[in-house]
Scaffold this motif. Structure first.
Motif, mmCIF file in Angstrom:
data_model
loop_
_atom_site.group_PDB
_atom_site.id
_atom_site.type_symbol
_atom_site.label_atom_id
_atom_site.label_comp_id
_atom_site.label_asym_id
_atom_site.label_seq_id
_atom_site.Cartn_x
_atom_site.Cartn_y
_atom_site.Cartn_z
ATOM 1 N N TYR A 499 0.888 -1.327 0.013
ATOM 2 C CA TYR A 499 0.067 0.060 -0.020
ATOM 3 C C TYR A 499 1.032 1.358 -0.192
ATOM 4 C CZ TYR A 499 -2.939 3.781 1.779
ATOM 5 O OH TYR A 499 -3.664 4.960 1.979
ATOM 6 N N PRO A 500 0.575 2.318 -0.838
ATOM 7 C CA PRO A 500 -0.579 2.292 -1.703
ATOM 8 C C PRO A 500 -0.175 2.015 -3.099
ATOM 9 C CG PRO A 500 0.763 4.526 -1.461
ATOM 10 C CD PRO A 500 1.480 3.538 -0.378
ATOM 11 N N HIS A 501 1.035 1.571 -3.376
ATOM 12 C CA HIS A 501 1.267 1.076 -4.819
ATOM 13 C C HIS A 501 0.250 0.274 -5.418
ATOM 14 C CE1 HIS A 501 3.558 0.418 -8.505
ATOM 15 N NE2 HIS A 501 3.564 -0.804 -8.171
ATOM 16 N N CYS A 502 -0.142 -0.882 -4.845
ATOM 17 C CA CYS A 502 -1.058 -1.955 -5.350
ATOM 18 C C CYS A 502 -2.433 -1.848 -4.961
ATOM 19 C CB CYS A 502 -0.402 -3.289 -4.802
ATOM 20 S SG CYS A 502 1.324 -3.710 -5.339
ATOM 21 N N ALA A 503 -2.846 -1.309 -3.925
ATOM 22 C CA ALA A 503 -4.305 -1.305 -3.543
ATOM 23 C C ALA A 503 -4.244 -0.054 -2.530
ATOM 24 C CB ALA A 503 -4.496 -2.468 -2.755
ATOM 25 N N LYS A 504 -5.590 0.221 -2.419
ATOM 26 C CA LYS A 504 -6.068 1.360 -1.630
ATOM 27 C C LYS A 504 -6.723 0.904 -0.299
ATOM 28 C CE LYS A 504 -4.570 4.331 -4.792
ATOM 29 N NZ LYS A 504 -3.029 4.808 -4.685
ATOM 30 N N THR A 505 -7.215 -0.014 -0.320
ATOM 31 C CA THR A 505 -7.920 -0.712 0.817
ATOM 32 C C THR A 505 -7.305 -1.858 1.437
ATOM 33 O OG1 THR A 505 -9.398 -2.129 -0.254
ATOM 34 C CG2 THR A 505 -9.965 0.313 0.237
ATOM 35 N N GLY A 506 -7.590 -2.490 2.612
ATOM 36 C CA GLY A 506 -6.969 -3.672 3.382
ATOM 37 C C GLY A 506 -7.517 -4.916 2.461
ATOM 38 N N ASP A 507 -8.920 -5.013 2.021
ATOM 39 C CA ASP A 507 -9.292 -6.017 1.166
ATOM 40 C C ASP A 507 -8.592 -6.199 -0.170
ATOM 41 O OD1 ASP A 507 -11.312 -8.066 0.868
ATOM 42 O OD2 ASP A 507 -12.169 -7.117 -0.482
ATOM 43 N N GLU A 508 -8.271 -4.916 -0.743
ATOM 44 C CA GLU A 508 -7.720 -5.251 -2.127
ATOM 45 C C GLU A 508 -6.284 -5.412 -1.775
ATOM 46 O OE1 GLU A 508 -7.985 -1.335 -3.836
ATOM 47 O OE2 GLU A 508 -10.408 -1.415 -4.082
ATOM 48 N N LEU A 509 -5.644 -5.198 -0.828
ATOM 49 C CA LEU A 509 -4.416 -5.210 -0.396
ATOM 50 C C LEU A 509 -4.086 -6.902 -0.268
ATOM 51 C CD1 LEU A 509 -1.734 -3.916 -0.117
ATOM 52 C CD2 LEU A 509 -1.883 -4.066 2.296
ATOM 53 N N LEU A 510 -5.134 -7.661 0.319
ATOM 54 C CA LEU A 510 -5.246 -8.983 0.372
ATOM 55 C C LEU A 510 -5.347 -9.696 -0.735
ATOM 56 C CD1 LEU A 510 -4.821 -11.112 2.973
ATOM 57 C CD2 LEU A 510 -7.188 -10.879 3.021
ATOM 58 N N ARG A 511 -6.193 -9.261 -1.569
ATOM 59 C CA ARG A 511 -6.390 -9.809 -3.045
ATOM 60 C C ARG A 511 -5.299 -9.830 -3.996
ATOM 61 N NH1 ARG A 511 -11.700 -7.168 -3.135
ATOM 62 N NH2 ARG A 511 -10.960 -6.104 -4.725
ATOM 63 N N CYS A 512 -4.595 -8.720 -3.617
ATOM 64 C CA CYS A 512 -3.187 -8.383 -4.660
ATOM 65 C C CYS A 512 -2.124 -9.604 -4.227
ATOM 66 C CB CYS A 512 -2.686 -7.011 -4.864
ATOM 67 S SG CYS A 512 -4.067 -6.041 -5.435
ATOM 68 N N ALA A 513 -2.132 -9.710 -2.881
ATOM 69 C CA ALA A 513 -0.944 -10.555 -2.483
ATOM 70 C C ALA A 513 -1.300 -12.144 -2.746
ATOM 71 C CB ALA A 513 -1.062 -10.394 -0.843
ATOM 72 N N ASP A 514 -2.672 -12.298 -2.846
ATOM 73 C CA ASP A 514 -3.081 -13.729 -3.075
ATOM 74 C C ASP A 514 -2.646 -14.014 -4.530
ATOM 75 O OD1 ASP A 514 -4.384 -16.238 -2.947
ATOM 76 O OD2 ASP A 514 -6.056 -15.588 -3.878
ATOM 77 N N VAL A 515 -2.927 -12.843 -5.508
ATOM 78 C CA VAL A 515 -2.534 -12.985 -7.009
ATOM 79 C C VAL A 515 -1.346 -13.163 -7.135
ATOM 80 C CG1 VAL A 515 -2.710 -11.843 -9.221
ATOM 81 C CG2 VAL A 515 -4.702 -11.653 -7.635
ATOM 82 N N ALA A 516 -0.537 -12.457 -6.395
ATOM 83 C CA ALA A 516 0.926 -12.560 -6.501
ATOM 84 C C ALA A 516 1.561 -13.999 -6.036
ATOM 85 C CB ALA A 516 1.770 -11.527 -5.689
ATOM 86 N N LEU A 517 0.918 -14.346 -5.094
ATOM 87 C CA LEU A 517 1.283 -15.696 -4.517
ATOM 88 C C LEU A 517 1.079 -16.795 -5.746
ATOM 89 C CD1 LEU A 517 2.097 -17.882 -2.468
ATOM 90 C CD2 LEU A 517 -0.168 -17.737 -1.390
ATOM 91 N N ASN A 518 -0.141 -16.765 -6.104
ATOM 92 C CA ASN A 518 -0.528 -17.586 -7.203
ATOM 93 C C ASN A 518 0.338 -17.692 -8.497
ATOM 94 O OD1 ASN A 518 -2.653 -18.987 -5.927
ATOM 95 N ND2 ASN A 518 -4.173 -17.254 -6.667
ATOM 96 N N THR A 519 0.862 -16.373 -8.777
ATOM 97 C CA THR A 519 1.853 -16.249 -9.851
ATOM 98 C C THR A 519 3.013 -16.993 -9.423
ATOM 99 O OG1 THR A 519 0.675 -14.091 -10.284
ATOM 100 C CG2 THR A 519 2.888 -14.603 -11.287
#
Length: 801
Positions: A499-519
């Motif tokens: 935050y704030p580079h990838c997401a603006k909220t905690g929920d969005e940040l969690l989803r982005c980390a999940d996408v990065a993990l899958n990658t």
């Protein structure tokens, strides 16, 4: 010659009359005649004037049959009561009605047989078709007749029974005449003299005692009174009934909550104590109530996602959870859960819960249960999301960054499958301890669920470098774990979002980390990956393709193309079946297979390819005399299924095709990675003598020593080698070495990607054991083009170039 058997059905319900008529059994050699009447006044006339007619009367005729389902009258007003002690309602379905009519019909037909003086053999046929013990006694209680069921149940030969007193199998009769026995029992049971049903003890020839139900009926044969006895072994049902009553007594008196639920936690049973303490259960017995309504949501998810899926039949779990008792807030209870199966094989769970909120500090216990993961002691998902949202708000106010690392254990499911969930749980606890030790003391570590953990790093930490921490985690997690004196090895993959580079909220940040993990997992695991905007585009495209693959399967939108495989002279040996799919995303075959494997569709697509290729082979053999083979590409994930070979064999046998006319192609790298899990299918293919080809050989890392341990028939040299022939000396040497070693192992060689005359001529030096495949001979052909080719060459093998 058929004899008449006449019945009259009395009822005011026309539907019931039709049901009785349709359900009534028939007996070979007798003509069954059924009439019906709804007028009660006619009943007396029928009873007085139709002495050759049996009468069936429905329950609701007042004064005649108030406590039974039906009353069946013999001629001359001798009656047989049809009670409802076994079926809850006789008229709820034709099957129940059929069973009950069949049961009582035999006593009627036997009586009719005596009245009409039908021959003895016909009576024996009727009796021996029954699954109830039937005995005919005279007034002295001597056995005149017995059916086959009596012989089977009590162990006597028929000759031993005839003329013997009934006390030989019913000791309670004690040399007593039947009439005396009935008169003695009637006041106790309150039954009519001509019909008595009691429970008693029977004895087999070997002396073993049985609990039996005895039904006695009397009737007159001329001037002589005879008796019909129906016996049924109820030993098991009585034992089960006693055991059930004993269990119910214990459950109903213990001061603990006892609950039964189905798979979805819907309550199916509660004991009296549970009804006292669980609000609303007693008032809603007739409606479905979920146990989840009494458990906090985070703990309910833990139970449904973590605990219950692990419990197979006979397994159990125990621990502490929160439960809403009385009308108070949730309190801690100790729970013991057992997985069971009901009569129909459906899974259910028994819950025994004990209130423990007085056994410890209630407030602290409640807080830990609601905020911490019971397995690892880390923050649970609910508590972590609250902390994450607070951290993002704080970072926004202070214009500071926040980093989130999501850690996934690689292949953790195989640990559980191999060593069991108990070892898996121990490993999760050790992983949690290592993560806490590695992280800065001010970092927040939590377990999201299953094998996923997160670390939250806020800006006020002295060391703020997520990538350094990720590298350290990957390194330290690779150190062996000692469990039960056995070293186990784990690796982890990590997704990083900030935050704030990838997401603006905690929920969005969690989803982005999940996408990065899958990658990170997709890119080979044991690595970290930092979130980028393009990741979402890739995932979105994958999801669209996954849905399209499902549609293509349902609409049969795939097609097979066939590329010829020829010998060194260009004559056709067989075809390789190649999957093709026209789609708007321009997905090539390899990407299609990769996505199908990831989303679990590979087995369905593989089955379609198998069935279509086998059908085409059948048609070409039948219509055009084709005697070659077809090779099909199989994913290693398909081989993991134990039924793979059986399904292949069944598909070939259905069309009477020789099993050796099919070939299985497996890619080199995936086979080497997963040999152990595919071993069963490989051995079955070997026993059936189905040739196995290693596709794209040379592109992976299989050694010839490794191949010697596998039931391989042929190697297909990867096209990348052919591209350098004949001008690249090192490539030519490599291919020559592969071919010579393959020949020494008696393996066939297929050179893929032959596109020029010079490549063809260079391969000729190795003789007929090297087959050719490539554009020089033919591009992949449609089914129609193959059929045209075969029509043009009706008497021999087609030749290319």
């Amino acid at each position: 010659m058929e004899q008449d058997l006449n019945f009259t059905v009395f009822s005011e319900d026309l539907a019931l009359i039709d049901q009785v008529t349709q359900s009534f059994p028939s007996i070979h050699g007798w003509q069954v005649n059924i009439q019906h009447c709804r007028d009660l006044d006619e009943l007396e006339v029928y009873l007085q004037t139709n002495t050759d007619r049996f009468v069936i009367m429905e329950k609701h005729f007042p004064g005649l049959c108030d406590t039974t389902e039906f009353l069946m009258c013999y001629p001359n007003a001798s009656m047989l009561i049809m009670d409802s002690t076994e079926e809850p309602c006789m008229v709820t379905g034709s099957t129940l009605l059929q069973q009950k009519l069949n049961r009582y019909f035999f006593s009627l037909t036997f009586f009719q047989a005596n009245q009409s003086q039908i021959t003895e053999p016909n009576i024996d046929v009727v009796l021996d078709t029954m699954d109830t013990c039937v005995l005919l006694l005279n007034r002295d209680s001597q056995i005149l007749k017995a059916n086959r069921e009596v012989v089977d149940v009590f162990g006597f030969e028929l000759e031993e029974l005839l003329g013997t007193h009934i006390s030989c199998i019913l000791p309670m009769m004690k040399k007593t005449k039947v009439r005396t026995f009935i008169e003695r029992m009637t006041p106790l049971y309150g039954k009519e003299l001509n019909h008595l049903t009691i429970d008693g003890t029977g004895r087999t020839k070997q002396g073993r005692e049985l609990m039996v139900e005895v039904r006695m009926s009397s009737y007159a044969v001329g001037e002589e009174e005879q008796y019909m006895l129906f016996l049924r072994d109820i030993s098991i049902s009585k034992a089960l009934e006693y055991q059930k009553d004993l269990q119910a007594a214990v459950i109903n008196t213990i001061p603990e909550i006892v609950i039964f639920t189905d798979d979805e936690l819907s309550i199916t049973y509660t004991n009296p104590f549970a009804e006292e303490v669980l609000v609303g259960v007693a008032q809603h017995r007739d409606t479905t109530i979920s146990l989840e309504s009494f458990i906090p949501k985070n703990q309910s998810l833990f139970m449904t996602q973590e605990v219950l899926p692990r419990l197979k039949h006979g397994a159990s779990w125990s621990g502490s959870i929160l439960l809403k008792l009385y009308e108070n807030d949730s309190v801690p209870v100790y729970v013991s859960i057992h997985a069971l199966e009901d009569w129909y094989g459906q899974r259910l769970f028994s819950w025994i819960l004990r209130d423990i909120h007085h056994e410890s500090s209630t407030r602290e216990h409640l807080r830990r249960l609601s905020e911490y993961d019971p397995l690892t002691g880390l923050y649970n998902r609910k508590a972590f999301i609250s902390l994450l949202n607070q951290a993002v708000i704080c970072a926004e106010e202070n214009d500071a960054p926040v980093s989130l690392l999501m850690i996934g254990i690689d292949h953790f499911k195989s640990i559980n499958d191999t060593y069991g969930y108990e070892i898996g749980d121990q490993l999760l606890g050790i992983v949690a301890e290592r993560l806490k030790a590695i992280s800065n003391s001010s970092a927040t570590v939590a377990r999201l669920g299953s094998d996923e953990f997160v670390i939250l790093m806020s800006a006020n930490q002295k060391t703020f470098d997520a990538t350094d921490l990720a590298n350290k985690i990957i390194q330290d997690m690779s150190v062996p774990y000692l469990v039960l004196d056995t070293p186990l090895y784990l690796t982890v993959s990590i997704g990083i979002a900030t935050y704030p580079h990838c997401a603006k909220t905690g929920d969005e940040l969690l989803r982005c980390a999940d996408v990065a993990l899958n990658t990170a997992k997709k890119e080979g695991r044991k690595r970290y990956c930092i979130y980028a905007d393009t990741f979402h585009e890739v995932l979105t495209r994958k999801e669209l393709i996954r849905n399209a693959l499902n549609v293509a399967l349902s609409e049969n939108s795939f097609i097979l193309m066939y590329q010829p495989i020829v010998n060194q002279d260009g004559f056709l040996e067989g075809f390789e079946a190649l999957l093709r799919w026209e789609n708007e995303w321009q997905v090539n075959t390899q990407e299609c297979i990769d996505i199908a494997e990831q989303c679990g569709l590979i087995s369905d697509i593989g089955n379609w390819v198998r069935d279509q290729a086998i059908f085409d082979l059948y048609k070409w053999r039948k219509d055009y005399g084709f005697d070659g083979y077809i090779s099909i590409n199989v994913s290693v994930k398909q081989l993991r299924y134990s039924e793979f070979t059986d399904n292949l064999l069944h598909a070939m046998e259905q069309l009477s095709l020789p099993i050796q006319k099919i070939r299985i192609e497996l890619t080199e790298s995936t086979l080497v990675e997963d040999t152990d899990r595919c071993q069963q299918s490989l051995e079955q293919l070997k026993k059936l003598r189905i040739p196995i080809y290693i596709d794209d050989f040379g592109s992976g890392y299989a050694s010839f020593k490794h191949l010697s341990l596998l039931p391989v028939s042929a190697l297909k040299i990867d096209k990348s080698f052919l591209d350098g022939i004949p001008h690249h000396e090192q490539t030519c040497t490599t291919v020559e070495t592969i071919i010579n070693l393959a020949h020494s192992m008696k393996l066939t060689i297929i050179a893929e990607g032959v596109e020029t005359e010079s490549q063809k001529q260079w391969l000729h030096q190795f003789g007929e054991d090297v087959l050719h495949q490539g554009y020089f001979y033919s591009r992949p052909m449609s089914v129609e083009d193959v059929q045209t080719l075969l029509i043009a060459n009706p008497k021999g093998k087609p030749k290319f170039n």
